[in-house]
Design a protein around this motif. Structure first.
Motif, PDB file in Angstrom:
ATOM      1  N   UNK A 143       0.830  -1.214   0.000  1.00  0.00           N
ATOM      2  CA  UNK A 143       0.000   0.000   0.000  1.00  0.00           C
ATOM      3  C   UNK A 143       0.861   1.258   0.000  1.00  0.00           C
ATOM      4  N   UNK A 144       2.167   1.105   0.152  1.00  0.00           N
ATOM      5  CA  UNK A 144       3.046   2.254   0.357  1.00  0.00           C
ATOM      6  C   UNK A 144       3.357   2.996  -0.933  1.00  0.00           C
ATOM      7  N   UNK A 145       3.176   4.310  -0.887  1.00  0.00           N
ATOM      8  CA  UNK A 145       3.711   5.162  -1.949  1.00  0.00           C
ATOM      9  C   UNK A 145       5.231   5.237  -1.797  1.00  0.00           C
ATOM     10  N   UNK A 146       5.655   5.267  -0.516  1.00  0.00           N
ATOM     11  CA  UNK A 146       7.084   5.277  -0.190  1.00  0.00           C
ATOM     12  C   UNK A 146       7.336   4.195   0.853  1.00  0.00           C
ATOM     13  N   UNK A 147       8.248   3.284   0.557  1.00  0.00           N
ATOM     14  CA  UNK A 147       8.596   2.207   1.479  1.00  0.00           C
ATOM     15  C   UNK A 147      10.022   2.425   1.966  1.00  0.00           C
ATOM     16  N   UNK A 148      10.174   2.518   3.302  1.00  0.00           N
ATOM     17  CA  UNK A 148      11.498   2.701   3.896  1.00  0.00           C
ATOM     18  C   UNK A 148      11.861   1.437   4.663  1.00  0.00           C
ATOM     19  N   UNK A 149      13.002   0.853   4.319  1.00  0.00           N
ATOM     20  CA  UNK A 149      13.395  -0.426   4.908  1.00  0.00           C
ATOM     21  C   UNK A 149      14.575  -0.245   5.846  1.00  0.00           C
TER      22      UNK A 149
END
Length: 284
Positions: free
Chosen positions: A200-206
Motif C-alpha cells: 500500500x506504500x507510496x514510499x517504502x522505507x526499509x
C-alpha cells in the motif's frame, strides 16, 4: 526507474556547511567534534573514518577517544563527563551499541543535550517528538528526509510504510515523516500480512537489518523505495535490506546500497555539529 544517489545530496549539504564553518572561523570559533569509541568493531571504525573525512573536508576539528572494550562503566561515565565539560568540544558522538556491561540507558542521560549530535539523550528525543527544532534529530533518519527533499519527493499526504521500529532509525524517522504531513505505518517482526501492508506504500522505507529481505513482491508498481539497511550478502558484498535487482522492475525510484542513504549520513552529522557549535557558543 531512477536511482536516488546520496552523493549529490551530501555534496550540496557539504558546500553549504563550508560557508558556515568559514563564517564561524572568522569569529575565532573552530567547530569541534569528539568521537567516543569503545573497542575496535569494524562497523564503528568504518563510520568513524567516514565522519573524519567529511569533517576534514568541511573544516571541523575532530578528536577521537578510544577506550578498551573492558572499560568499567564508572570510568566510561567519568570520561563522558570530562568531554561534557570541555568548552572546546561543541559536539559529542558516542558510537553505539556499547558493550553490554555499559548501561546505555544510564549513559544517554549523562551526555550533554546541547552536544548530543546523534539524538542519544532523551531530551532530544522528546524535542523530536514535539517538533521542537532546537534539539537534534538522529543522523540516519534525517538523512532519509534530506534525500527525499533533494529529489523533490513530496511527502504530504503520501502513504509511507517504515519497516523497523528501532530507536536509532525506525521510530525517529516515523516522527520526522509525520512532521512532514505524511501518513505513516510502522511494521516490525510481529506484523501480520507484511507484504499486504507494504504494497500500500507510496514510499517504502526499509530499516530492519536483514539482507535482501524485500523483493518485488513487497512493493506496488511505481513505489519509491528507500533502503537504510547495511548488510553483507552471501558473497561477502555490501547490500541493503532490499533486493535491488528484483525491485527495480516495479519501483519508480530506489536508493542503492552502497551509494544511497549512507552517503548522506555523515553530512547530516556535520550539519548537527555546526548547529551544536552555534548553540554552545550562544550564536543561536
Amino acid at each position: 526507474m531512477e536511482a536516488l544517489l546520496g552523493k549529490p545530496v551530501a555534496d550540496k549539504i557539504t558546500t553549504d556547511l563550508i560557508k558556515d564553518v568559514n563564517a564561524l572561523k572568522e569569529k575565532g570559533i573552530t567547530p569541534k567534534l569528539t568521537i567516543i569509541r569503545v573497542g575496535n568493531k569494524e562497523d564503528d571504525i568504518s563510520y568513524e573514518k567516514a565522519a573524519l573525512k567529511r569533517c576534514k573536508d568541511i573544516g571541523i576539528h575532530v578528536d577521537v577517544k578510544v577506550f578498551e572494550k573492558d572499560i568499567t562503566e564508572e570510568k566510561f561515565i567519568e570520561n563522558i563527563k570530562n568531554v561534557n565539560e570541555d568548552k572546546l568540544t561543541h559536539a559529542i558522538l558516542v558510537l553505539r551499541p556499547l558493550p553490554k556491561h555499559i548501561n546505555e540507558d544510564k549513559i544517554k542521560h549523562i551526555i550533554s543535550p546541547n552536544k548530543d549530535v546523534d539524538c542519544f539523550n532523551t531530551i532530544n528525543l522528546g524535542k523530536l517528538l514535539e517538533g521542537d527544532k532546537s534539539g537534534f534529530s538522529p543522523c540516519t533518519p534525517l538523512a532519509v528526509i534530506e534525500l527525499l527533499k533533494y529529489y523533490n519527493i513530496d511527502l504530504e499526504s503520501k502513504n509511507v510504510v517504515v519497516l523497523g521500529r528501532s530507536n536509532v532509525v525506525g521510530k525517529p524517522l516515523s516522527i520526522l515523516l509525520l512532521n512532514e504531513n505524511a501518513t505513516v505505518t510502522i511494521c516490525h517482526s510481529k506484523t501480520k500480512n507484511l507484504s499486504g501492508i507494504t504494497k500500500t506504500a507510496d514510499i517504502l522505507v526499509c530499516a530492519v537489518g536483514k539482507a535482501k529481505m524485500i523483493n518485488k513482491d513487497f512493493i506496488k508498481n511505481g513505489a519509491i523505495v528507500i533502503d537504510v539497511g547495511i548488510n553483507v550478502d552471501e558473497k561477502g558484498k555490501l547490500c541493503g535490506d532490499v533486493d535491488y535487482d528484483s525491485c527495480i522492475e516495479k519501483a519508480c525510484m530506489i536508493t542503492p546500497v552502497p551509494r544511497g542513504v549512507g552517503s548522506v549520513t555523515t553530512s547530516i552529522l556535520a550539519k548537527n555539529i555546526i548547529k551544536a557549535t552555534k548553540i554552545n557558543e550562544n550564536i543561536i
